[in-house]
Motif scaffolding. Structure first.
Motif: not given
Length: 412
Positions: A2-3, A5-6
């Motif tokens: 997820n990080k 994609w951030i």
């Protein structure tokens, strides 16, 4: 994950909204539109503008044949005026800009045309070139008539020689296939060269900018160096594809409205699907390899003005690859081309060139791709270690010796 994609979307959106990116995209878009409509722009400023050329015919017999010869050239924008005065009077008309130029026609010692062209400046060779070509054709007609050749014989004399190229190897490409492949290879090689240089430098600058603002110290503690590095690499890649798609739509639409088909213009309408697939593969792998190097080196500097100094060796690698590829377009079977196609830093351009121009074995392509992927993984592994320690190093412009220091800092 997820990080990752951030970081990716943050890089993409931030750069997409930046004024510099928007301004450059608009300017390049306008330039693309201008280049693809250059013929209309030239016609707009030169519409119905005939250049007047005075003619002093000392032979008394060549003015009308010359005029008839020019009339065959429909694109000619010359208007001839027969002048009975002196050369001095004719020069004065040119100086006063009544005429654009004047031409004196006479016979040489073989009773064939010779001419002298007068103009205020001879930097613009279009007018003189058109007149010279018409006189050359006129001279050919007179010379062949003197020796008794008929127009049919003259036509036969100047017909191009029949010269066919036949390849003896079973799967060798034909001349037509080579021409089509050459157009695609040149387009891809040039695009990759520009792509890597422009956006590779952008990645290095992006890392250096965040490092100089001390944002890196926060990011590096919460996001792994591999996620952060590849988030920026792919984020900039998406940004570049957005810009490229915008420019491609402008260029393609403009060419189509002018009656040109882009793929026909490049001679690539019948390129095999396999070659196009390899074009995408080598394009993406080449970008990943060089972008990883640029990101790693960008982490070594703490000032934006030092970026170009540190990434110069990588830039030289890209330049060397481009120039070798340009050489390979005419000599794809050269030993230099064969050897460099297996060197990972040159393979994205050179191996694709060989695929497009030659019929090479699949195992050669497989080896080249495997070496390229292996190098990307190795560079990413080492780069992640350098990246993590490099972003925490501040001070004067970093040198290659500081890589060891960055790796030691990572271990701590």
């Amino acid at each position: 994950m997820n990080k990752f994609w951030i970081v990716l979307w943050h890089t993409y959106i931030t750069k997409l909204k930046s004024k510099s990116f928007l301004v450059i995209t608009v300017i390049v878009g306008l330039l693309t539109f201008g280049v693809t409509n250059l013929n209309h722009i030239i016609d707009f400023f030169t519409k119905d503008e005939k250049k007047v050329v005075g003619i002093i015919d000392e032979t008394g017999a060549l003015y009308e044949p010359l005029q008839a010869q020019l009339a065959k050239n429909r694109d000619s924008k010359l208007k001839l005026k027969l002048f009975q005065g002196t050369k001095q009077e004719a020069k004065q008309k040119v100086k006063n800009e009544t005429w654009d130029a004047f031409l004196t026609i006479a016979y040489d010692d073989k009773q064939l045309p010779k001419a002298t062209y007068y103009a205020n400046m001879i930097a613009n060779s279009d007018t003189a070139g058109t007149l010279e070509q018409a006189l050359q054709q006129l001279k050919t007609m007179l010379a062949t008539a003197k020796i008794g050749l008929t127009p049919e014989q003259v036509t036969q004399l100047y017909e191009p020689v029949s010269f066919q190229k036949v390849a003896l190897e079973k799967n060798a490409k034909t001349e037509e296939e080579l021409q089509q492949a050459r157009g695609l290879v040149y387009a891809i090689v040039f695009a990759m060269y520009m792509f890597v240089l422009m956006y590779g430098s952008m990645i290095a600058s992006e890392v250096a900018t965040e490092k100089s603002s001390r944002v890196m110290e926060i990011l590096i503690s919460s996001v792994s160096p591999v996620q952060q590095m590849f988030g920026k690499i792919i984020g900039v890649a998406l940004l570049s594809l957005t810009q490229f798609a915008f420019l491609f739509i402008i260029g393609f639409s403009s060419l189509k409205s002018n009656g040109y088909e882009l793929f026909r213009l490049l001679g690539t309408e019948h390129i095999p699907a396999k070659t196009l697939v390899y074009a995408v593969i080598f394009f993406l792998l080449g970008y990943l390899l060089y972008a990883t190097l640029f990101a790693t080196l960008g982490s070594m500097v703490s000032r934006l003005e030092d970026v170009q100094l540190v990434v110069t060796p990588v830039t030289l690698l890209v330049l060397a690859s481009f120039f070798i590829a340009m050489f390979g377009l005419d000599s794809p079977q050269s030993p230099v081309i064969t050897v460099t196609s297996f060197i990972p830093f040159f393979a994205p351009l050179i191996m694709f060139l060989r695929i497009g121009m030659l019929d090479i074995a699949d195992w050669e392509v497989a080896i080249s791709i495997s070496l390229l992927i292996g190098t990307i993984i190795f560079v990413a592994f080492i780069g992640a270690k350098i990246y993590r320690g490099g972003v925490l190093m501040y001070g004067k412009a970093a040198s290659w010796k500081d890589m060891k220091k960055a790796i030691e800092l990572t271990k701590k």
